[in-house]
Design an enzyme around this catalytic site. Structure first.
Site, PDB file in Angstrom:
ATOM      1  N   TYR A  38      17.739  23.278  91.651  1.00 56.26           N
ATOM      2  CA  TYR A  38      16.433  23.760  90.764  1.00 56.26           C
ATOM      3  C   TYR A  38      15.206  23.177  91.330  1.00 56.26           C
ATOM      4  O   TYR A  38      14.292  23.613  91.284  1.00 56.26           O
ATOM      5  CB  TYR A  38      16.840  23.892  89.254  1.00 56.26           C
ATOM      6  CG  TYR A  38      15.865  24.507  88.511  1.00 56.26           C
ATOM      7  CD1 TYR A  38      15.581  25.989  88.146  1.00 56.26           C
ATOM      8  CD2 TYR A  38      14.696  23.667  88.088  1.00 56.26           C
ATOM      9  CE1 TYR A  38      14.587  26.292  87.620  1.00 56.26           C
ATOM     10  CE2 TYR A  38      13.538  24.291  87.161  1.00 56.26           C
ATOM     11  CZ  TYR A  38      13.642  25.669  86.931  1.00 56.26           C
ATOM     12  OH  TYR A  38      12.658  26.139  86.400  1.00 56.26           O
ATOM     13  N   GLU A 121      20.049  41.742  60.593  1.00 57.19           N
ATOM     14  CA  GLU A 121      19.572  40.603  61.151  1.00 57.19           C
ATOM     15  C   GLU A 121      19.272  39.391  60.480  1.00 57.19           C
ATOM     16  O   GLU A 121      19.572  39.404  59.378  1.00 57.19           O
ATOM     17  CB  GLU A 121      18.115  40.990  61.892  1.00 57.19           C
ATOM     18  CG  GLU A 121      18.323  42.214  62.550  1.00 57.19           C
ATOM     19  CD  GLU A 121      16.781  42.684  63.143  1.00 57.19           C
ATOM     20  OE1 GLU A 121      16.186  41.837  63.448  1.00 57.19           O
ATOM     21  OE2 GLU A 121      16.598  44.001  63.345  1.00 57.19           O
ATOM     22  N   LYS A 123      17.202  36.139  59.152  1.00 59.53           N
ATOM     23  CA  LYS A 123      15.593  35.762  58.725  1.00 59.53           C
ATOM     24  C   LYS A 123      15.503  34.228  59.415  1.00 59.53           C
ATOM     25  O   LYS A 123      15.817  33.556  58.599  1.00 59.53           O
ATOM     26  CB  LYS A 123      15.536  35.776  57.277  1.00 59.53           C
ATOM     27  CG  LYS A 123      13.971  35.523  56.807  1.00 59.53           C
ATOM     28  CD  LYS A 123      14.059  35.965  55.409  1.00 59.53           C
ATOM     29  CE  LYS A 123      12.212  35.660  55.093  1.00 59.53           C
ATOM     30  NZ  LYS A 123      11.757  34.478  55.395  1.00 59.53           N
ATOM     31  N   ARG A 144       0.431  35.567  63.587  1.00 60.69           N
ATOM     32  CA  ARG A 144       0.493  36.805  62.470  1.00 60.69           C
ATOM     33  C   ARG A 144      -1.000  36.673  61.865  1.00 60.69           C
ATOM     34  O   ARG A 144      -1.710  37.422  61.520  1.00 60.69           O
ATOM     35  CB  ARG A 144       1.469  36.649  61.688  1.00 60.69           C
ATOM     36  CG  ARG A 144       1.377  37.671  60.496  1.00 60.69           C
ATOM     37  CD  ARG A 144       2.360  37.699  59.316  1.00 60.69           C
ATOM     38  NE  ARG A 144       3.607  38.272  59.771  1.00 60.69           N
ATOM     39  CZ  ARG A 144       4.746  38.085  59.241  1.00 60.69           C
ATOM     40  NH1 ARG A 144       4.974  37.124  58.490  1.00 60.69           N
ATOM     41  NH2 ARG A 144       5.835  38.755  59.811  1.00 60.69           N
ATOM     42  N   LYS A 297      17.389  46.500  57.766  1.00 61.55           N
ATOM     43  CA  LYS A 297      16.566  47.505  58.264  1.00 61.55           C
ATOM     44  C   LYS A 297      16.842  48.890  58.148  1.00 61.55           C
ATOM     45  O   LYS A 297      18.149  48.979  58.861  1.00 61.55           O
ATOM     46  CB  LYS A 297      16.013  46.991  59.554  1.00 61.55           C
ATOM     47  CG  LYS A 297      15.001  45.948  59.661  1.00 61.55           C
ATOM     48  CD  LYS A 297      14.466  45.529  60.938  1.00 61.55           C
ATOM     49  CE  LYS A 297      13.703  44.065  61.094  1.00 61.55           C
ATOM     50  NZ  LYS A 297      13.189  43.703  62.250  1.00 61.55           N
ATOM     51  N   LYS A 321      17.035  36.732  50.602  1.00 63.47           N
ATOM     52  CA  LYS A 321      17.397  35.152  50.785  1.00 63.47           C
ATOM     53  C   LYS A 321      18.520  34.710  50.141  1.00 63.47           C
ATOM     54  O   LYS A 321      18.988  35.344  49.064  1.00 63.47           O
ATOM     55  CB  LYS A 321      15.824  34.443  50.443  1.00 63.47           C
ATOM     56  CG  LYS A 321      14.982  34.644  51.110  1.00 63.47           C
ATOM     57  CD  LYS A 321      13.746  33.814  50.785  1.00 63.47           C
ATOM     58  CE  LYS A 321      12.435  33.893  51.727  1.00 63.47           C
ATOM     59  NZ  LYS A 321      11.559  33.003  51.416  1.00 63.47           N
ATOM     60  N   CYS A 436      18.934  -1.243  66.894  1.00 61.90           N
ATOM     61  CA  CYS A 436      19.980  -2.015  67.904  1.00 61.90           C
ATOM     62  C   CYS A 436      19.194  -2.504  69.009  1.00 61.90           C
ATOM     63  O   CYS A 436      18.493  -1.915  69.585  1.00 61.90           O
ATOM     64  CB  CYS A 436      20.965  -1.355  68.206  1.00 61.90           C
ATOM     65  SG  CYS A 436      22.007  -1.960  69.336  1.00 61.90           S
TER      66      CYS A 436
END
Length: 693
Positions: A38, A121, A123, A144, A297, A321, A436
């Protein structure tokens, strides 16, 4: 080029191939090629784009990180508002039935009508984001905000490897993908470990870390924070045939290469929603990311339209919730865990308590300062919270239930040596974390020590990445950096994603690393607070490894820019016999570098002067400018301070320029730097006010 005479065609092929591998690695978690292969493809694309800048495209994987910091975040008005979802106040199963009843009443359904179909779904506990694609290419990402207006954060979102810069397949003219940016728990823990290692403030929870990263002005900061993304909806779109259901929409988005959470389920009526809610509650502690509930939904899009909105919330969706997650139990004891950076983290051993759906027996206490601040003592009744809705944390003691005056916990007194490897435990005067000191030897630190040792600016062992180091350590093939030089083809070829050719390439890279410099070797040891510049200063000052090993703190402080803190870190590192043993094993393995007498005082046109480089210079890369300065006796630092003598500023100079101006640091451009190196005198056209025109 071997396969394509046309550079444009080869660049397009490489972009598509790298995008496929990125999707497989970051979204599907099914890597398709070795890390070294890669890296080779990525470097080839970088080389083509450097030679032909006109071939550079905004969706190129090389363009995920770049550009100067922005002066501010620009407001973005959402064509389709990003509205919030109502939260069901009843956290029990009755809350689900209340939602179903509201939906049925709004649709005019009676007892004899069929059950409503829903999609359940998760949250996510993150930051809502809108991704705008035009003709398949990501052109803007916005937060938002207040739902109507957000902020343009495209520069940061482009750094998120999971988010495709170009959609797969035939994409519509316009499509805005709505979703959540979040941070996985393991990535959050690794980030906080790095913050502690650097002496920086740790983040309270993954959501804060993710939100802070997305709103940074400098994309390089966001790129250092490992962010992830899940899509869950749609905003504005044109030329897109909207599916009939929410479930089909998510399937379509996944086909575009956009990450979609696998935990989703179509069911009919409230009982299916309740079953999903309970199943996720039992599973949530095993999820790699934080959630604080589930979302229901209405599945059919035509019914969503019919239901519409009320007070700017959709009638067709609700968040459900989980209940509050705090309980009281007794602190039975305090143990210690050693992290991959050597940090000793105190862990509360609790009498089992049921918190938020799981039984908790251990919780983090963070560090000695937190224990002192909270005044938590063994035997106390304590409040336990699942912080960030997942990681158990002791909030504090219930003082009215304390019996007598229990002794305070002292980490260094309880653990003078590492519980994993027996090396000495040390704690700096102004540091919260005890560590440590057996960095090269301690099993808890092996992976981190090996990755640092093999890094490009250390021993530069190409192909030795995270996944391979994890396999080598987990299989007990490699325990210390010295074991790398004992590896053979058979041990490597049997590892996952490591065929014979890749194994040969890695062995060749390891063999090549035997010839190095003393400065690189010192840096590769991973001594706390010893960066590249300090490693060079140490190599220059002492001339040999033996002289460095023999130096005490006083001798170390004679090195330019090595103060008491750094000197103490170096002395503690070499005072640990385990570390010295590994150093000697590395020398015995045939690592070679030129040694000489201790350096005379620096000479040259800029001897003893400290430079900082910012922006893009016309003809010199930063590494080239740094090498020139050092060749003339100067030193290059990564940050501007009162000790900075000159700031070398190029195009698109960032915050360092403003800081240099505030501090009155002399500022020169590339021409001014060259004149300074030639004569040792600053050009009169350069001054403290800015870069000359």
């Amino acid at each position: 080029m071997p396969l394509f005479a046309d550079a444009a065609a080869r660049a397009a092929t490489l972009r598509a191939e790298i995008a496929r591998h990125n999707h497989a690695y970051y979204v599907l978690d099914t890597p398709t090629i070795p890390d070294a292969e890669y890296d080779r493809l990525f470097r080839e694309l970088q080389d083509i784009e450097a030679a032909h800048p006109e071939l550079l495209t905004p969706d190129s994987p090389t363009q995920r990180v770049g550009g100067a910091p922005l002066p501010e975040l620009v407001p973005v008005r959402h064509a389709v508002p990003m509205l919030s979802i109502r939260t069901e106040t009843d956290t029990t199963a009755q809350g689900v039935r209340n939602f179903d009843t509201r939906v049925r009443n709004a649709l005019g359904l009676g007892d004899g009508d069929p059950a409503v179909e829903y999609l359940s779904e998760l949250k996510f506990d993150g930051l809502a984001i809108s991704l705008r694609y035009e003709h398949g290419v990501l052109v803007r990402a916005a937060t938002r905000g207040d739902g109507e207006t957000g902020e343009d954060v495209t520069h940061n979102v482009r750094t998120i490897q999971q988010i495709p810069l170009r959609l797969h397949g035939a994409a519509p003219a316009v499509i805005e993908v709505r979703g959540e940016i979040y941070m996985r728990r393991d990535d959050f823990e690794a980030l906080n470990n790095r913050q502690r290692e650097a002496g920086d403030k740790v983040f309270v929870n993954p959501r804060n870390a993710a939100a802070g990263a997305v709103r940074q002005l400098d994309p390089r900061i966001a790129a250092r924070r490992p962010l992830s993304f899940f899509a869950y909806g749609l905003g504005e779109h044109a030329g897109f045939d909207l599916p009939a259901t929410q479930a089909e929409l998510l399937t379509r988005l996944a086909a575009f290469g956009v990450p979609v959470c696998e935990h989703r389920e179509v069911s009919s009526g409230p009982e299916g929603l309740i079953a999903f809610h309970d199943r996720i509650a039992a599973l949530r502690n095993e999820l790699p990311y934080d959630i604080d509930g589930v979302v229901y939904k209405v599945n059919r899009v035509d019914l969503q339209r019919e239901l519409g909105f009320v007070t700017r919330e959709p009638r067709w969706a609700v968040a459900h919730k989980y209940p509050a997650q705090e309980e009281i139990t007794r602190l039975a004891g305090i143990d210690v865990q050693v992290g991959r950076t050597g940090a000793l983290t105190p862990v509360a051993r609790l009498e089992p308590v049921f918190v938020g759906g799981v039984t908790v027996t251990n919780a983090t206490l963070h560090n000695q300062d937190e224990i002192d601040r909270k005044d938590v003592r063994v035997g106390d009744w304590v409040i336990v919270r699942r912080a960030g809705d997942v990681i158990p944390e002791v909030v504090g003691p219930v003082l009215e239930r304390r019996v007598g005056e229990p002794p305070r916990f002292n980490l260094l007194a309880s653990y003078p040596t590492c519980p994993v490897c027996g090396s000495h435990v040390v704690r700096g005067e102004d540091e919260a974390v005890a560590r440590c000191s057996g960095g090269l030897f301690c099993p808890a630190q092996r992976k981190q020590a090996l990755l640092h040792f093999a890094g490009r600016r250390a021993m530069d062992i190409e192909g030795l990445g995270d996944k391979l180091v994890e396999q080598l350590v987990d299989a007990s093939i490699v325990k210390t950096p010295a074991d790398l030089y004992k590896l053979g083809i058979l041990a490597l070829a049997n590892l996952e994603r490591m065929g014979e050719k890749s194994a040969q390439n890695l062995l060749a890279a390891i063999e090549k690393s035997r010839n190095t410099t003393l400065a690189r070797f010192i840096f590769a040891l991973g001594i706390r607070n010893v960066g590249e510049a300090t490693a060079k200063d140490l190599a220059r000052h002492f001339g040999s490894l033996d002289a460095l090993l023999a130096a005490d703190e006083g001798a170390l402080q004679q090195v330019p820019d090595v103060g008491p803190v750094v000197a103490k870190c170096i002395a503690e590192f070499f005072a640990e016999a385990h570390n010295v043993e590994v150093v000697e094993q590395l020398r015995a393995a045939g690592l070679r570098w030129e040694e000489g007498a201790p350096a005379a005082p620096a000479s040259g046109s800029v001897a003893g002067l400290t430079f900082v480089i910012t922006g893009t210079l016309p003809t010199l890369s930063r590494d080239e400018a740094k090498a020139l300065i050092e060749a003339h006796g100067g030193k290059v630092s990564g940050s501007v301070s009162k000790k900075t003598d000159y700031l070398v500023a190029g195009a698109e100079a960032g915050s360092k320029l403003a800081k240099a101006q505030d501090l009155g640091v002399d500022i020169v451009d590339e021409d001014g730097l060259r004149r300074l190196l030639e004569s040792g005198e600053q050009s009169p056209i350069n001054n403290k006010d800015g870069v000359p025109e």
